[in-house]
Scaffold this motif. Sequence first.
Motif, short mmCIF file in Angstrom:
data_model
loop_
_atom_site.label_atom_id
_atom_site.label_comp_id
_atom_site.label_asym_id
_atom_site.label_seq_id
_atom_site.Cartn_x
_atom_site.Cartn_y
_atom_site.Cartn_z
N ARG A 475 0.95 -1.19 0.01
CA ARG A 475 0.05 0.03 0.17
C ARG A 475 0.88 1.10 0.06
O ARG A 475 0.45 2.31 -0.39
CB ARG A 475 -1.12 -0.03 1.27
CG ARG A 475 -2.25 -0.96 1.14
CD ARG A 475 -3.18 -0.81 2.19
NE ARG A 475 -2.44 -1.09 3.43
CZ ARG A 475 -2.71 -1.97 4.26
NH1 ARG A 475 -3.11 -3.12 3.61
NH2 ARG A 475 -2.15 -2.02 5.45
N ALA A 476 2.13 1.12 0.57
CA ALA A 476 3.07 2.30 0.52
C ALA A 476 3.73 2.42 -0.74
O ALA A 476 4.76 3.45 -0.75
CB ALA A 476 3.98 2.26 1.66
N GLY A 477 3.67 1.43 -1.63
CA GLY A 477 4.34 1.34 -2.83
C GLY A 477 5.62 0.90 -2.97
O GLY A 477 6.56 1.13 -3.74
N MET A 478 5.98 -0.12 -1.77
CA MET A 478 7.17 -0.70 -1.55
C MET A 478 7.41 -2.06 -1.92
O MET A 478 8.42 -2.63 -1.98
CB MET A 478 7.53 -0.89 -0.16
CG MET A 478 7.84 0.80 0.35
SD MET A 478 8.35 0.77 2.14
CE MET A 478 10.10 -0.07 1.96
N ALA A 479 6.39 -2.86 -2.72
CA ALA A 479 6.27 -4.12 -3.16
C ALA A 479 7.39 -4.21 -4.18
O ALA A 479 8.07 -5.46 -4.01
CB ALA A 479 4.94 -4.42 -3.76
N ALA A 480 7.88 -3.36 -4.99
CA ALA A 480 8.68 -3.67 -5.69
C ALA A 480 10.11 -3.91 -5.27
O ALA A 480 11.10 -4.41 -5.90
CB ALA A 480 8.79 -2.66 -6.90
N LEU A 481 10.30 -3.26 -4.11
CA LEU A 481 11.85 -3.58 -3.32
C LEU A 481 11.78 -4.67 -2.80
O LEU A 481 12.85 -5.00 -2.00
CB LEU A 481 12.09 -2.28 -2.65
CG LEU A 481 11.85 -1.01 -3.10
CD1 LEU A 481 12.13 0.22 -1.78
CD2 LEU A 481 12.95 -0.83 -4.32
N LEU A 482 10.92 -5.59 -2.58
CA LEU A 482 10.85 -6.83 -1.85
C LEU A 482 11.19 -8.16 -2.70
O LEU A 482 10.68 -8.10 -3.75
CB LEU A 482 9.50 -7.07 -1.07
CG LEU A 482 9.07 -6.01 -0.06
CD1 LEU A 482 7.72 -6.40 0.49
CD2 LEU A 482 10.02 -6.00 1.13
N PRO A 483 11.63 -8.92 -2.10
CA PRO A 483 11.94 -10.25 -2.79
C PRO A 483 10.69 -10.76 -3.14
O PRO A 483 9.59 -10.81 -2.26
CB PRO A 483 12.59 -11.12 -1.71
CG PRO A 483 13.50 -10.26 -1.07
CD PRO A 483 12.58 -9.07 -0.78
N PRO A 484 10.31 -11.63 -3.99
CA PRO A 484 9.01 -12.32 -4.40
C PRO A 484 8.52 -12.99 -3.27
O PRO A 484 7.27 -12.99 -3.14
CB PRO A 484 9.32 -13.02 -5.65
CG PRO A 484 10.50 -12.48 -6.32
CD PRO A 484 11.53 -11.97 -5.11
N ASP A 485 9.52 -13.81 -2.61
CA ASP A 485 8.81 -14.71 -1.51
C ASP A 485 8.79 -14.20 -0.20
O ASP A 485 8.46 -14.90 0.61
CB ASP A 485 9.68 -15.94 -1.52
CG ASP A 485 11.14 -15.64 -1.16
OD1 ASP A 485 11.62 -14.55 -1.40
OD2 ASP A 485 12.06 -16.44 -0.99
N ALA A 486 9.03 -12.95 0.02
CA ALA A 486 9.07 -12.07 1.10
C ALA A 486 7.71 -11.86 1.64
O ALA A 486 6.88 -11.31 0.94
CB ALA A 486 9.89 -11.04 1.29
N ASP A 487 7.37 -12.08 2.80
CA ASP A 487 6.27 -11.83 3.53
C ASP A 487 6.05 -10.29 4.36
O ASP A 487 5.00 -10.17 4.92
CB ASP A 487 5.45 -13.12 4.44
CG ASP A 487 6.36 -13.11 5.54
OD1 ASP A 487 7.63 -12.45 5.67
OD2 ASP A 487 6.03 -14.00 6.51
#
Length: 571
Positions: A475-487
């Motif tokens: 929601r904050a726009g940080m999804a692209a910075l996370l590894p695909p499998d990170a929760d």
Amino acid sequence: MSISDRDPPSGAATAEDLLEFLVARGVVAEGAPTRVRALRSSREESDAAMLVALGLADERALAAALAEFLRLPLVGAEDFPSRPVQVARIAPEFLRRARILPLAESADALDLAMADPTDAYALRAVRLATGRPVRACVAVPSEIMAALDRLERPGGAATAATAEAAPARADDLRRLGDLASDEPVIRFVNTLVARAVAARASDIHVEAAEAQVTLRLRIDGLLRPIEPPPAALAPNIVNRIKILSGLDVAQRRLPQDGRFRVTAEGREIDIRISTVPTLHGESVVLRLLDRQRAPLDLAELGFGQGLRDGLEGLLGLASGMVLVTGPTGSGKTSTLYALLQRLNAPERKILTVEDPVEYQLPGVNQIAVNAAIGLDFAHVLRSLLRQDPDVLLVGEIRDAETARVAAQASLTGHLMLSTVHTNDAVGTIARLLDIGLEGLLVTSVLRAVLAQRLVRRLCTACRAPVFVGRAALARAGMAALLPPDADGATLHRAVGCPACGGTGYRGRVAIGELLTMSDELGQEILRGADLAALRRCAQNAGMVEMRLDGMRKALDGATTLEEILRVTGGA
């Protein structure tokens, strides 16, 4: 002999020689030089002006001795012109402040009567404004001011009402000065400045409220209230600040700007003053500039490796325009100085025109604009192009004339650095087009735009880790910075401790986005694309948005997610 197209002798040795000369001629007593030396660091006046102001020398005897010492003509009221010598681009306010009276103007030179011909700044300013050599003569200061009064009011002396009001006004000014010079007022202002320096404040705000004076310090970008002064001191605090900065104590209806220098915690602090009239009195802002703590390194400013690599790559350009954008207080000047520091080398000539010069850089020729005599950015920039520079810095591009001169300089083999006020990097392109630059000219000269903000840095002594789930980060726009499998990811939150004054933050760090000109972006500009299309094109070329750069700093533990959203919410 007169001064012609050169500065008078200056420097500590010459000043001491003059004092010794005045003692030898009997113009001043033997103890006078000691008193003048003690005041040099706290006052910007020349030694000659201080001698008269302190009553240590008669102004006529001093003028005659100064003329003899400098080997210049001494002129009197009988030598002054009967009509004003209207010199283009020199404002009457400057003539009064510098105590200069134009005597005659010819094709090859300008003759001046000066109270202080050792004032190298005034001489340079006149030469730069008029574009011609000057010939200085010495005159009695009071005679110069009387002549300026007479020439500005042709046809008569002051009216009877003015004459009657003059003694009353003088008494009022003396009373205001006396009240502002009381020991408790002096002590309070000195303590206020020392407290601000100790708290790392960038600004002090003194605001007149209905019943008292409100004090606030800007620390790490946010204002914090502090306890107000005692009611008995409140009316005279502003007057004390005005006296320190050489402003008119009696003028309360118009904005004024000044500056003075203090020593706090063993460091020299330059303080810029701005006053404006408000409903209940005057609002005063003091901007504190710590010369010894000026960050001149991109890494120290907090830029990430990607932005540093991009900026340092631009420093190899031989020509073109590199702009830094952001609101007031976003660190633009510090970034430009950091770039200049990297460019500063014996084989390069670097010239700057600033408003004002905030920090002095050894090896860089810096000029302060002076609107009072017509020394604006565009006028000075034209003159600097004849100085054979390699790198030019213009403090701000704020109008069409400055933008066009800067663009032309970029086209003729100069690297141009400057700032603009826009929300983001892409908005800078729209700003340049709005103020009148043609699209073809923008694409030809613009090499890059850095948009930046400053966010508060977490206090490392008290920050605490906190786990944030993937949904909240998305929601904050940080999804692209996370590894695909990170929760989720571990961020940090502000806590507060004595080291940071209970705020949880200490210092600030820069975030930014760097737009570099590409062929595709240039084509979009020429076809008149809107901002959304320009932004997509810049991102496709590799520009990382400012908010995303900030999110990376939050992941690294340098700041908080809330701080990034606060600062970039309108970006």
